[in-house]
Design a protein around this motif. Structure first.
Motif, PDB file in Angstrom:
ATOM      1  N   ASP A  77       7.929   1.538   0.394  1.00 49.83           N
ATOM      2  CA  ASP A  77       6.706   0.685   0.882  1.00 49.83           C
ATOM      3  C   ASP A  77       5.932  -0.035  -0.235  1.00 49.83           C
TER       4      ASP A  77
ATOM      5  N   GLU B 225       2.039   9.250  -4.373  1.00 49.44           N
ATOM      6  CA  GLU B 225       2.035   8.656  -2.955  1.00 49.44           C
ATOM      7  C   GLU B 225       0.701   7.971  -2.582  1.00 49.44           C
ATOM      8  N   THR B 226      -0.189   7.976  -3.386  1.00 53.00           N
ATOM      9  CA  THR B 226      -1.541   7.453  -2.826  1.00 53.00           C
ATOM     10  C   THR B 226      -2.125   6.480  -4.103  1.00 53.00           C
TER      11      THR B 226
ATOM     12  N   HIS C 164      -7.967  -4.505  -0.999  1.00 54.16           N
ATOM     13  CA  HIS C 164      -8.946  -3.551  -0.446  1.00 54.16           C
ATOM     14  C   HIS C 164     -10.514  -4.502  -0.301  1.00 54.16           C
TER      15      HIS C 164
ATOM     16  N   ASN D 234      -3.293   3.829  -1.656  1.00 54.83           N
ATOM     17  CA  ASN D 234      -2.683   3.815  -0.495  1.00 54.83           C
ATOM     18  C   ASN D 234      -3.257   4.934   0.582  1.00 54.83           C
ATOM     19  N   THR D 235      -3.823   4.266   1.410  1.00 51.67           N
ATOM     20  CA  THR D 235      -4.426   4.986   2.649  1.00 51.67           C
ATOM     21  C   THR D 235      -4.228   4.312   3.772  1.00 51.67           C
ATOM     22  N   ASN D 236      -3.389   4.604   4.439  1.00 57.36           N
ATOM     23  CA  ASN D 236      -2.525   3.775   5.706  1.00 57.36           C
ATOM     24  C   ASN D 236      -2.085   2.581   5.366  1.00 57.36           C
ATOM     25  N   GLY D 237      -1.316   2.387   4.306  1.00 62.73           N
ATOM     26  CA  GLY D 237      -0.727   1.189   3.555  1.00 62.73           C
ATOM     27  C   GLY D 237      -1.580   0.838   2.246  1.00 62.73           C
ATOM     28  N   TRP D 238      -0.564   0.119   1.650  1.00 62.18           N
ATOM     29  CA  TRP D 238      -1.066  -0.200   0.270  1.00 62.18           C
ATOM     30  C   TRP D 238      -2.125  -1.217   0.292  1.00 62.18           C
ATOM     31  N   LYS D 239      -3.109  -1.076  -0.563  1.00 60.39           N
ATOM     32  CA  LYS D 239      -4.233  -2.506  -0.858  1.00 60.39           C
ATOM     33  C   LYS D 239      -4.399  -2.259  -2.267  1.00 60.39           C
TER      34      LYS D 239
END
Length: 163
Positions: free
Chosen positions: A31, A106-107, A56, A139-144
């Protein structure tokens, strides 16, 4: 003694290349790779709204080229006309990425590399830029993207060597 042991253990982990001491290091997730593919798509299609959504809301652009930093919202406003012109067929634009370092979990992700941005205007004149850059993503509900640091111009030879 505990302090020396802690420093020694940390140093040993760093020197032996342990990737798990502080949260781990793995190959970037599919992702995260998809993020960069999507960013390239938005540029090629002139999808300004899609491109802006990749950042973001509090993201920052750092420009080593102009020795400044400012909110991404300001940069997006400066770049918007190029997206409109691309969408309307007045020009063609593309961007490619090559990474020399990718650190992530992951984040969070920190990537270092280069991008190659090319434009063909309505008269057929091609201009291109190779730029050293770094990106910081969350990554919080998708990468920004939180920060884009356009460090300096790169050469085509540097680009090819990174491939």
């Amino acid at each position: 003694m505990k302090k020396i042991l802690g420093v020694s253990l940390t140093l040993a982990l760093v020197l032996t290349g342990s990737q798990t001491a502080f949260g781990g290091h793995r190959e970037p997730s599919p992702d995260l790779d998809a993020f960069w593919d999507e960013l390239a798509r938005t540029v090629a299609e002139g999808d300004f709204e899609g491109y802006a959504a990749m950042y973001h809301e509090d993201a920052i652009l750092v420009s080593g080229l102009s020795e400044t930093s400012y909110p991404i919202s300001q940069a997006l406003e400066e770049w918007k006309q190029g997206f409109v012109d691309t969408r309307e067929g007045k020009m063609q634009a593309s961007v490619e990425f090559r990474f020399t370092q990718r650190l992530s979990d992951e984040t969070t992700a920190h990537l270092t590399g280069m991008f190659h941005y090319a434009v063909v205007d309505g008269a057929g004149a091609r201009t291109e830029q190779f730029v050293h850059f770094e990106a910081l993503l969350i990554n919080t509900n998708g990468w920004k993207m939180m920060m884009e640091y356009q460090k300096s111009l790169a050469s085509q030879e540097e680009w090819e060597a990174a491939g």
